[in-house]
Design an enzyme around this catalytic site. Structure first.
Site, PDB file in Angstrom:
ATOM      1  N   THR A 215      -2.790  -3.728  -5.615  1.00 17.67           N
ATOM      2  CA  THR A 215      -2.955  -5.033  -6.246  1.00 17.67           C
ATOM      3  C   THR A 215      -2.958  -6.106  -5.160  1.00 17.67           C
ATOM      4  OG1 THR A 215      -1.850  -4.198  -8.182  1.00 17.67           O
ATOM      5  CG2 THR A 215      -1.916  -6.576  -7.953  1.00 17.67           C
TER       6      THR A 215
ATOM      7  N   GLU B  47      13.738  -5.135  -4.926  1.00 17.41           N
ATOM      8  CA  GLU B  47      12.919  -5.759  -5.965  1.00 17.41           C
ATOM      9  C   GLU B  47      13.644  -5.837  -7.304  1.00 17.41           C
ATOM     10  OE1 GLU B  47      10.522  -7.128  -3.983  1.00 17.41           O
ATOM     11  OE2 GLU B  47       9.135  -6.729  -5.601  1.00 17.41           O
TER      12      GLU B  47
ATOM     13  N   GLU C 219       6.863   8.232 -18.344  1.00 17.43           N
ATOM     14  CA  GLU C 219       7.331   9.628 -18.207  1.00 17.43           C
ATOM     15  C   GLU C 219       8.273   9.751 -17.017  1.00 17.43           C
ATOM     16  OE1 GLU C 219       4.165   8.792 -18.701  1.00 17.43           O
ATOM     17  OE2 GLU C 219       3.975   9.510 -20.752  1.00 17.43           O
TER      18      GLU C 219
ATOM     19  N   GLY D 246       0.829  -1.207   0.000  1.00 15.46           N
ATOM     20  CA  GLY D 246       0.000   0.000   0.000  1.00 15.46           C
ATOM     21  C   GLY D 246       0.858   1.250   0.000  1.00 15.46           C
ATOM     22  N   TYR D 247       1.214   1.692  -1.175  1.00 16.63           N
ATOM     23  CA  TYR D 247       1.960   2.947  -1.301  1.00 16.63           C
ATOM     24  C   TYR D 247       1.073   4.027  -1.954  1.00 16.63           C
ATOM     25  CZ  TYR D 247       6.207   0.039  -0.688  1.00 16.63           C
ATOM     26  OH  TYR D 247       7.158  -0.819  -0.222  1.00 16.63           O
TER      27      TYR D 247
HETATM   28  C1  LIG Z   1      -2.076  -2.381 -12.651  1.00 21.80           C
HETATM   29  C2  LIG Z   1      -1.479  -1.530 -11.593  1.00 21.80           C
HETATM   30  C3  LIG Z   1      -1.107  -2.108 -10.387  1.00 21.80           C
HETATM   31  C4  LIG Z   1      -0.569  -1.313  -9.367  1.00 21.80           C
HETATM   32  N1  LIG Z   1      -0.276  -1.909  -8.165  1.00 21.80           N
HETATM   33  C5  LIG Z   1       0.103  -1.118  -7.134  1.00 21.80           C
HETATM   34  C6  LIG Z   1       0.276  -1.686  -5.827  1.00 21.80           C
HETATM   35  O1  LIG Z   1       0.103  -2.884  -5.601  1.00 21.80           O
HETATM   36  N2  LIG Z   1       0.590  -0.839  -4.809  1.00 21.80           N
HETATM   37  C7  LIG Z   1       0.773   0.500  -4.999  1.00 21.80           C
HETATM   38  O2  LIG Z   1       1.075   1.190  -4.020  1.00 21.80           O
HETATM   39  N3  LIG Z   1       0.634   1.059  -6.240  1.00 21.80           N
HETATM   40  C8  LIG Z   1       0.295   0.279  -7.295  1.00 21.80           C
HETATM   41  N4  LIG Z   1       0.109   0.845  -8.554  1.00 21.80           N
HETATM   42  C9  LIG Z   1       0.252   2.284  -8.691  1.00 21.80           C
HETATM   43  C10 LIG Z   1       1.357   2.737  -9.618  1.00 21.80           C
HETATM   44  O3  LIG Z   1       2.601   2.669  -8.977  1.00 21.80           O
HETATM   45  C11 LIG Z   1       0.971   4.154 -10.045  1.00 21.80           C
HETATM   46  O4  LIG Z   1      -0.169   4.046 -10.881  1.00 21.80           O
HETATM   47  C12 LIG Z   1       2.035   4.844 -10.790  1.00 21.80           C
HETATM   48  O5  LIG Z   1       3.127   5.109  -9.944  1.00 21.80           O
HETATM   49  C13 LIG Z   1       1.519   6.170 -11.413  1.00 21.80           C
HETATM   50  O6  LIG Z   1       0.871   6.941 -10.451  1.00 21.80           O
HETATM   51  P1  LIG Z   1      -0.592   7.545 -10.703  1.00 21.80           P
HETATM   52  O7  LIG Z   1      -1.446   6.438 -11.201  1.00 21.80           O
HETATM   53  O8  LIG Z   1      -1.018   8.272  -9.479  1.00 21.80           O
HETATM   54  O9  LIG Z   1      -0.409   8.574 -11.884  1.00 21.80           O
HETATM   55  P2  LIG Z   1       0.115  10.069 -11.755  1.00 21.80           P
HETATM   56  O10 LIG Z   1       1.341  10.096 -10.922  1.00 21.80           O
HETATM   57  O11 LIG Z   1      -1.022  10.942 -11.353  1.00 21.80           O
HETATM   58  O12 LIG Z   1       0.499  10.359 -13.248  1.00 21.80           O
HETATM   59  C14 LIG Z   1      -0.485  10.718 -14.236  1.00 21.80           C
HETATM   60  C15 LIG Z   1       0.250  11.000 -15.530  1.00 21.80           C
HETATM   61  O13 LIG Z   1       1.142  12.100 -15.350  1.00 21.80           O
HETATM   62  C16 LIG Z   1       2.468  11.712 -15.689  1.00 21.80           C
HETATM   63  N5  LIG Z   1       3.414  12.336 -14.769  1.00 21.80           N
HETATM   64  C17 LIG Z   1       3.374  12.322 -13.413  1.00 21.80           C
HETATM   65  N6  LIG Z   1       4.422  12.995 -12.906  1.00 21.80           N
HETATM   66  C18 LIG Z   1       5.148  13.424 -13.966  1.00 21.80           C
HETATM   67  C19 LIG Z   1       6.343  14.188 -14.086  1.00 21.80           C
HETATM   68  N7  LIG Z   1       7.006  14.620 -13.005  1.00 21.80           N
HETATM   69  N8  LIG Z   1       6.797  14.446 -15.330  1.00 21.80           N
HETATM   70  C20 LIG Z   1       6.142  14.014 -16.433  1.00 21.80           C
HETATM   71  N9  LIG Z   1       4.981  13.304 -16.377  1.00 21.80           N
HETATM   72  C21 LIG Z   1       4.504  13.023 -15.161  1.00 21.80           C
HETATM   73  C22 LIG Z   1       2.496  10.197 -15.545  1.00 21.80           C
HETATM   74  O14 LIG Z   1       3.482   9.618 -16.379  1.00 21.80           O
HETATM   75  C23 LIG Z   1       1.102   9.823 -16.004  1.00 21.80           C
HETATM   76  O15 LIG Z   1       1.056   9.763 -17.409  1.00 21.80           O
HETATM   77  C24 LIG Z   1      -0.384   0.076  -9.586  1.00 21.80           C
HETATM   78  C25 LIG Z   1      -0.740   0.645 -10.816  1.00 21.80           C
HETATM   79  C26 LIG Z   1      -1.288  -0.134 -11.807  1.00 21.80           C
HETATM   80  C27 LIG Z   1      -1.695   0.513 -13.096  1.00 21.80           C
END
Ligand SMILES: Cc1cc2nc3c(=O)[nH]c(=O)nc-3n(C[C@H](O)[C@H](O)[C@H](O)COP(=O)(O)OP(=O)(O)OC[C@H]3O[C@@H](n4cnc5c(N)ncnc54)[C@H](O)[C@@H]3O)c2cc1C
Length: 395
Positions: free
Chosen positions: A166, A248, A379, A132-133
């Site tokens: 997940t 990891e 990104e 849970g991050y």
């Molecule tokens: C299938 C799946 C499983 C996952 N499982 C887990 C899990 O078990 N536990 C957990 O904690 N998380 C999990 N995640 C979360 C995952 O780590 C995040 O979705 C990911 O880090 C992106 O964060 P966000 O979805 O909040 O998107 P955001 O950070 O809001 O990003 C939205 C968009 O903006 C872009 N963006 C953001 N910051 C920047 C920047 N500085 N410069 C340029 N572009 C930028 C991103 O590339 C993206 O296109 C999972 C995600 C998915 C899709």
């Protein structure tokens, strides 16, 4: 320069292949090993999957890189990587969260109580974890997380929300990062907790990704956690989260499924005919698939650089970002190519009777997008390469 693995490492790979061959003969094999499955849909729970993990444990494949005092074998992390590469190539569950992230962080920072409680269970594959991050306003910028943990006597009380967890719907324990000091700079006020996933204050609701992968949002309503389930020291959680991600590195990067996908692509070109001609005879498609073959080789070499740097004791942040970016985008390019080659029929889903390759490529087209987001978006990987690798200013 030697791109090959050592004789001992190759012996180990042969050993794992014998183990996998024996597993394939078991009645539940089809439930556990499905090489055609997209990597992200392997995360569903089943009795067969848990039994497979226990057999991995019995064969001594869990905790290989842990110290002997914790039941490990003190092998190099490359063995975890080689094991996962073989498992991924047959679509079997990978070792990861328990052995890598949680086990190794507990060994480095956990109390004796937490080590005694969790390490033996991880080694026996008795416990499933969820991580849970991420939160609604903390994904790429994870240090902005807001889940609140407040001290109350010897306990901590957690309120707020996690997103994209997940396996929260079947995990036994939750490894959670929460804000314990809202006044400290954002990287300084975070702590990590372990709590049972069936805690009555937790509500788990499903989210389906476009790749048909189930993930979850988790709501915390006065979730009381005894103080001895705080991992390490309060407010030092950011260090543990970053270290856990480093642990990891040996296990999370597999190129095997992309190779399997490429072989399926070649087969598709051989068996599919248009206007009486095999797609494999189309000069444009041949040119494109040859380029993909070269790119697959590049991905493999980028992956070896991650492993080589990590084996020398470095933290291969830039190499890992390059590999994550390149390999997940390559998976997408392969799926795009397959849909282009198939034409409109390629858009039929698996439940349509005439779907080519039983809808595999249509699904792959959707699922590979998810790969470019989970574990850090493309990104974000580019930012790491620009800033840390190329020394360009932070934007
Ligand atoms: C299938 C799946 C499983 C996952 N499982 C887990 C899990 O078990 N536990 C957990 O904690 N998380 C999990 N995640 C979360 C995952 O780590 C995040 O979705 C990911 O880090 C992106 O964060 P966000 O979805 O909040 O998107 P955001 O950070 O809001 O990003 C939205 C968009 O903006 C872009 N963006 C953001 N910051 C920047 C920047 N500085 N410069 C340029 N572009 C930028 C991103 O590339 C993206 O296109 C999972 C995600 C998915 C899709």
């Amino acid at each position: 320069m030697d791109f090959e693995f050592s004789p001992e490492e190759l012996d180990f790979v042969a050993d794992v292949r014998r183990f996998i061959a024996a597993q394939k003969a078991l009645p539940d094999a089809a439930d556990v090993m499905a090489p055609d499955r997209e990597a992200d849909s392997m995360l569903a729970d089943s009795p067969a999957r848990r039994a497979f993990n226990r057999r991995l444990a019995e064969a001594g494949y869990l905790g290989m890189s842990w110290g002997r005092e914790y039941g490990g074998q003190e092998k190099s992390g490359v063995y975890d990587y080689l094991l996962n590469e073989e498992l991924a190539s047959v679509g079997a569950p990978l070792i990861g969260k328990g052995v890598g992230c949680i086990g190794k962080t507990l060994i480095a920072h956990g109390s004796e109580k937490l080590k005694r409680e969790f390490l033996p269970r991880i080694l026996k594959a008795e416990t499933e974890f969820a991580l849970g991050y991420s939160e609604p306003s903390a994904g790429s910028d994870l240090a902005s997380l807001q889940l609140k943990a407040v001290r109350d006597g010897d306990d901590w009380v957690l309120n707020g929300q996690k997103l994209w967890t997940t396996s929260a719907h079947f995990a036994d324990w939750y490894w959670v990062a929460a804000r314990t000091d809202p006044d400290a700079p954002k990287h300084k006020g975070i702590s990590v907790f372990l709590l049972p996933m069936d805690h009555p204050g937790l509500t788990v609701t499903e989210i389906r990704t476009m790749g048909d992968h189930r993930t979850n949002q988790v709501f915390f309503d006065d979730v009381r956690v005894p103080g001895d389930y705080l991992v390490g020291n309060a407010n030092e959680g950011w260090t543990y989260v970053c270290e856990a991600l480093d642990y990891e590195r040996f296990t999370m990067f597999t190129v095997g499924p992309i190779r399997v996908k490429f072989d399926a692509l070649l087969e598709l070109l051989r068996i599919t005919r248009r206007d009486g001609v095999a797609l494999a005879d189309d000069p444009l498609l041949r040119r494109s698939v040859a380029r993909l073959a070269a790119e697959l080789e590049s991905a493999t070499m980028l992956q070896r650089r991650v492993i080589a740097a990590a084996m020398k004791g470095a933290v291969p942040t830039v190499e890992a970002a390059m590999y994550k970016l390149y390999s997940t985008e390559l998976g997408r390019r392969m799926a795009d190519f397959a849909l282009d080659a198939l034409g409109p029929e390629g858009l039929l889903r698996h439940d349509a009777p005439d779907a080519p390759a039983a809808g595999k490529w249509e699904h792959s087209y959707r699922a590979t997008v998810v790969d470019t987001i989970g574990g850090g978006s493309s990104e974000v990987q580019k930012n790491i390469i620009a800033r840390r690798g190329l020394g360009l200013p932070l934007r």
